[in-house]
Design a protein around this motif. Sequence first.
Motif, mmCIF file in Angstrom:
data_model
loop_
_atom_site.group_PDB
_atom_site.id
_atom_site.type_symbol
_atom_site.label_atom_id
_atom_site.label_comp_id
_atom_site.label_asym_id
_atom_site.label_seq_id
_atom_site.Cartn_x
_atom_site.Cartn_y
_atom_site.Cartn_z
ATOM 1 N N UNK A 195 0.833 -1.205 0.000
ATOM 2 C CA UNK A 195 0.000 0.000 0.000
ATOM 3 C C UNK A 195 0.863 1.249 0.000
ATOM 4 N N UNK A 196 1.980 1.208 0.711
ATOM 5 C CA UNK A 196 2.892 2.367 0.733
ATOM 6 C C UNK A 196 3.497 2.582 -0.653
ATOM 7 N N UNK A 205 6.227 5.823 -12.269
ATOM 8 C CA UNK A 205 7.364 4.952 -12.562
ATOM 9 C C UNK A 205 7.899 4.244 -11.320
ATOM 10 N N UNK A 206 7.489 4.679 -10.122
ATOM 11 C CA UNK A 206 7.885 3.970 -8.909
ATOM 12 C C UNK A 206 6.676 3.398 -8.165
ATOM 13 N N UNK A 207 5.501 3.534 -8.750
ATOM 14 C CA UNK A 207 4.258 3.073 -8.144
ATOM 15 C C UNK A 207 3.736 1.898 -8.962
ATOM 16 N N UNK A 208 3.847 0.664 -8.466
ATOM 17 C CA UNK A 208 3.464 -0.488 -9.296
ATOM 18 C C UNK A 208 1.992 -0.508 -9.688
ATOM 19 N N UNK A 209 1.106 0.049 -8.864
ATOM 20 C CA UNK A 209 -0.311 0.057 -9.212
ATOM 21 C C UNK A 209 -0.590 1.060 -10.328
ATOM 22 N N UNK A 210 0.014 2.241 -10.239
ATOM 23 C CA UNK A 210 -0.155 3.229 -11.315
ATOM 24 C C UNK A 210 0.452 2.712 -12.618
ATOM 25 N N UNK A 211 1.636 2.105 -12.515
ATOM 26 C CA UNK A 211 2.280 1.553 -13.706
ATOM 27 C C UNK A 211 1.406 0.491 -14.357
ATOM 28 N N UNK A 212 0.810 -0.344 -13.535
ATOM 29 C CA UNK A 212 -0.068 -1.385 -14.064
ATOM 30 C C UNK A 212 -1.307 -0.778 -14.710
ATOM 31 N N UNK A 213 -1.866 0.263 -14.093
ATOM 32 C CA UNK A 213 -3.031 0.923 -14.672
ATOM 33 C C UNK A 213 -2.701 1.488 -16.052
ATOM 34 N N UNK A 336 1.500 -17.271 -0.293
ATOM 35 C CA UNK A 336 0.445 -16.530 0.399
ATOM 36 C C UNK A 336 0.746 -15.039 0.409
ATOM 37 N N UNK A 337 1.961 -14.665 0.788
ATOM 38 C CA UNK A 337 2.327 -13.250 0.857
ATOM 39 C C UNK A 337 2.200 -12.579 -0.511
ATOM 40 N N UNK A 338 2.716 -13.248 -1.541
ATOM 41 C CA UNK A 338 2.654 -12.660 -2.885
ATOM 42 C C UNK A 338 1.213 -12.553 -3.367
ATOM 43 N N UNK A 339 0.395 -13.549 -3.050
ATOM 44 C CA UNK A 339 -0.992 -13.540 -3.522
ATOM 45 C C UNK A 339 -1.771 -12.365 -2.953
ATOM 46 N N UNK A 340 -1.699 -12.166 -1.647
ATOM 47 C CA UNK A 340 -2.482 -11.091 -1.034
ATOM 48 C C UNK A 340 -1.892 -9.738 -1.399
ATOM 49 N N UNK A 345 -2.440 -4.802 -4.965
ATOM 50 C CA UNK A 345 -1.952 -4.057 -6.135
ATOM 51 C C UNK A 345 -3.020 -3.971 -7.225
ATOM 52 N N UNK A 346 -3.695 -5.070 -7.471
ATOM 53 C CA UNK A 346 -4.740 -5.071 -8.496
ATOM 54 C C UNK A 346 -5.914 -4.184 -8.099
#
Length: 361
Positions: A195-196, A205-213, A336-340, A345-346
């Motif tokens: 979340x951070x 470019x440093x925010x994986x959720x924005x990059x994915x969007x 488990x950690x990667x899944x949640x 992120x999604x």
Amino acid sequence: MVLDDTLLADPGELASRDTAGDLRAAATAGAQIRSTVFGAAEAGVGSLAGFRPRALVLLRRPGVSGAAADLIQALLGPRCPVPVVVADEVPGWIGPLDVVVGHSVLDTDAELATSVELAARRGAEVVLAAPESGPVAAAGAGRIRLVPPRVPVPAGLGFAHAITTMLSAVTALELLSPAPAEGFEALADAVDAEAERCQPNHEPFVNPAKSLALRLAEHTPLLWGTDPAAVAVARHGAVTLATQAGVVAHAADLAQAGTEGGLARAVDMAEREHDVFRDPFDDPDPGALPPRLLLIGTGEEDPQAVSRMRLGREWPGADVVHPVEEVPRGTRDAALLRSVLLAVRLDMAAIYLGLAQAGGA
């Protein structure tokens, strides 16, 4: 719709559009996990310790519960010492030797209320993540372990509450081997860190959720999981993209999707025909949205390597979503950690996508 990519770099404008506070709600996943652990303890979920059920029934209801149930089934795997049944309703054979675990955000879910009442009447052990008032809770009043949400979030952002309740049950039953290390604190810490990374003040470019969007914008997302847990995450991604951004996505197991010739040809064609000089504002409707393939992995192997092994080919143009930097290889409970983490992120990518689409809320 055309994505306004400049908006993703403007935290103030994002905040003004996010009138429902969805970004803030999505960032509470860690808090949801911690509060649900306390709620499960108060509900007596821990008293299931030592009970070996004839069968474990995971209820799949509308919303996030289906992907959560699929993820629990994937984590338990084929070596689970008891049969695991994922169903929309409690099966007719339910009895006092069985355990039923479910989640719903709808306190008026009539089918779920019927299932809860039947399971409780037949003497099954029932663990339910649901609001503490309404017909669903009343159906099992005094006879079930009810874990209501303690962190209020919109209906589509309760995946952490659902998965933690289900994990609490299977951990108490000693069905998950090994049990999550350090209780659930490591899981809460992992999603807090995600979340951070994905918070609005961080540039794309440093925010994986924005990059994915940005990568998914103006495309039809194909979310292909390369392991069972990743398939569950992909299905959650399809639900959250529909809920938060009105985007229709395809979620599937890589081995199955890769044999569906039409989809495979569409991905190959999109890679060949991609025009980096096309201006979406001059040509806003190029026809059907081209596919964007995401290879999602939660295991130790690189998703492209899994593709080579299972399909005999790679997908050079695919986006590989495999958070081994955030959860290094060899980490305990890595899947488990990667899944949640990826579910968070999604969620945030879908919210960013919805907010940044031209004409969005």
